[in-house]
Structures are given as structure tokens and as C-alpha cells.
Design a protein around this motif. Structure first.
Motif, PDB file in Angstrom:
ATOM      1  N   GLN A 121      45.638  38.163  64.206  1.00 15.27           N
ATOM      2  CA  GLN A 121      44.795  38.234  65.404  1.00 15.27           C
ATOM      3  C   GLN A 121      44.574  36.851  65.994  1.00 15.27           C
ATOM      4  O   GLN A 121      44.590  36.681  67.214  1.00 15.27           O
ATOM      5  N   ALA A 122      44.374  35.849  65.140  1.00  8.55           N
ATOM      6  CA  ALA A 122      44.198  34.475  65.622  1.00  8.55           C
ATOM      7  C   ALA A 122      45.477  33.998  66.301  1.00  8.55           C
ATOM      8  O   ALA A 122      45.419  33.386  67.380  1.00  8.55           O
ATOM      9  N   ASP A 123      46.631  34.264  65.703  1.00  8.75           N
ATOM     10  CA  ASP A 123      47.911  33.882  66.307  1.00  8.75           C
ATOM     11  C   ASP A 123      48.111  34.581  67.643  1.00  8.75           C
ATOM     12  O   ASP A 123      48.590  33.974  68.606  1.00  8.75           O
ATOM     13  N   LEU A 124      47.758  35.854  67.713  1.00  2.16           N
ATOM     14  CA  LEU A 124      47.888  36.613  68.959  1.00  2.16           C
ATOM     15  C   LEU A 124      47.004  36.012  70.044  1.00  2.16           C
ATOM     16  O   LEU A 124      47.433  35.854  71.191  1.00  2.16           O
ATOM     17  N   GLN A 125      45.782  35.645  69.700  1.00  2.00           N
ATOM     18  CA  GLN A 125      44.876  35.071  70.686  1.00  2.00           C
ATOM     19  C   GLN A 125      45.400  33.736  71.201  1.00  2.00           C
ATOM     20  O   GLN A 125      45.344  33.449  72.401  1.00  2.00           O
ATOM     21  N   ILE A 126      45.947  32.917  70.323  1.00  2.00           N
ATOM     22  CA  ILE A 126      46.538  31.644  70.741  1.00  2.00           C
ATOM     23  C   ILE A 126      47.699  31.898  71.697  1.00  2.00           C
ATOM     24  O   ILE A 126      47.823  31.246  72.741  1.00  2.00           O
ATOM     25  N   ALA A 127      48.548  32.856  71.367  1.00  2.00           N
ATOM     26  CA  ALA A 127      49.692  33.176  72.228  1.00  2.00           C
ATOM     27  C   ALA A 127      49.220  33.674  73.588  1.00  2.00           C
ATOM     28  O   ALA A 127      49.769  33.264  74.628  1.00  2.00           O
ATOM     29  N   LEU A 128      48.219  34.532  73.613  1.00  2.62           N
ATOM     30  CA  LEU A 128      47.706  35.043  74.886  1.00  2.62           C
ATOM     31  C   LEU A 128      47.070  33.932  75.709  1.00  2.62           C
ATOM     32  O   LEU A 128      47.246  33.880  76.930  1.00  2.62           O
ATOM     33  N   ASP A 129      46.331  33.052  75.044  1.00  2.00           N
ATOM     34  CA  ASP A 129      45.720  31.928  75.757  1.00  2.00           C
ATOM     35  C   ASP A 129      46.790  31.043  76.388  1.00  2.00           C
ATOM     36  O   ASP A 129      46.657  30.618  77.539  1.00  2.00           O
ATOM     37  N   ARG A 130      47.848  30.768  75.645  1.00  2.00           N
ATOM     38  CA  ARG A 130      48.935  29.938  76.182  1.00  2.00           C
ATOM     39  C   ARG A 130      49.670  30.654  77.303  1.00  2.00           C
ATOM     40  O   ARG A 130      50.040  30.047  78.302  1.00  2.00           O
ATOM     41  N   LEU A 131      49.877  31.950  77.154  1.00  2.00           N
ATOM     42  CA  LEU A 131      50.567  32.731  78.178  1.00  2.00           C
ATOM     43  C   LEU A 131      49.798  32.709  79.491  1.00  2.00           C
ATOM     44  O   LEU A 131      50.388  32.638  80.572  1.00  2.00           O
ATOM     45  N   ASN A 132      48.486  32.755  79.401  1.00  2.00           N
ATOM     46  CA  ASN A 132      47.646  32.805  80.597  1.00  2.00           C
ATOM     47  C   ASN A 132      47.193  31.435  81.092  1.00  2.00           C
ATOM     48  O   ASN A 132      46.419  31.354  82.040  1.00  2.00           O
TER      49      ASN A 132
END
Length: 72
Positions: free
Chosen positions: A43-54
Motif C-alpha cells: 500500500q505504501a509503494d502504491l501510494q508513492i507510485a500514485l503520488d509520482r504519477l499525479n
């Protein structure tokens, strides 16, 4: 220090947990702890990826440039 937590599981999931615990000769608590650790890390990795994507300021490169850099 450990903290006790109570969780209700569907019968199927509880049975699967018991099977995994038995097969690995570990306690149900151990299996749950490891599963929760893995889930929270994902979940932490997913949030980092989403933050970078946006993030519009995060640099991106084209697929062609990436292939070139990696010599593919």
C-alpha cells in the motif's frame, strides 16, 4: 511489545489461514502478521507510485528514450 487484536474472518478465509499455518508450521498470528506487513508495504509503494504519477513536476521519459538508455 505485542498488542492483541481481534478480527472476524469468513469461514473460508479462516480455514485457509489454518491450512497455511499448519503447512508452514507457524502460528496463525505469525501468518497474519507477515501478511499484514506485506500488505502495508504494498500500500505504501502504491501510494508513492500514485503520488509520482499525479505530480506534474515529476520528469517523465518516452518509451523510446527508455529503451535507448537501457540498450533494448
Amino acid at each position: 511489545m505485542s498488542v492483541a487484536v481481534s478480527v472476524r474472518l469468513p469461514e473460508r478465509l479462516a480455514a485457509e489461514l489454518g491450512d497455511v499455518a499448519s503447512a508452514t508450521e507457524r502460528s496463525k498470528s505469525f501468518v497474519i502478521q507477515k501478511a499484514l506487513e506485506a500488505y502495508l508495504e504494498e500500500q505504501a509503494d502504491l501510494q508513492i507510485a500514485l503520488d509520482r504519477l499525479n505530480d506534474p513536476t515529476d520528469a517523465t521519459i518516452s518509451l523510446e528514450d527508455m529503451r535507448s538508455e537501457l540498450a533494448l
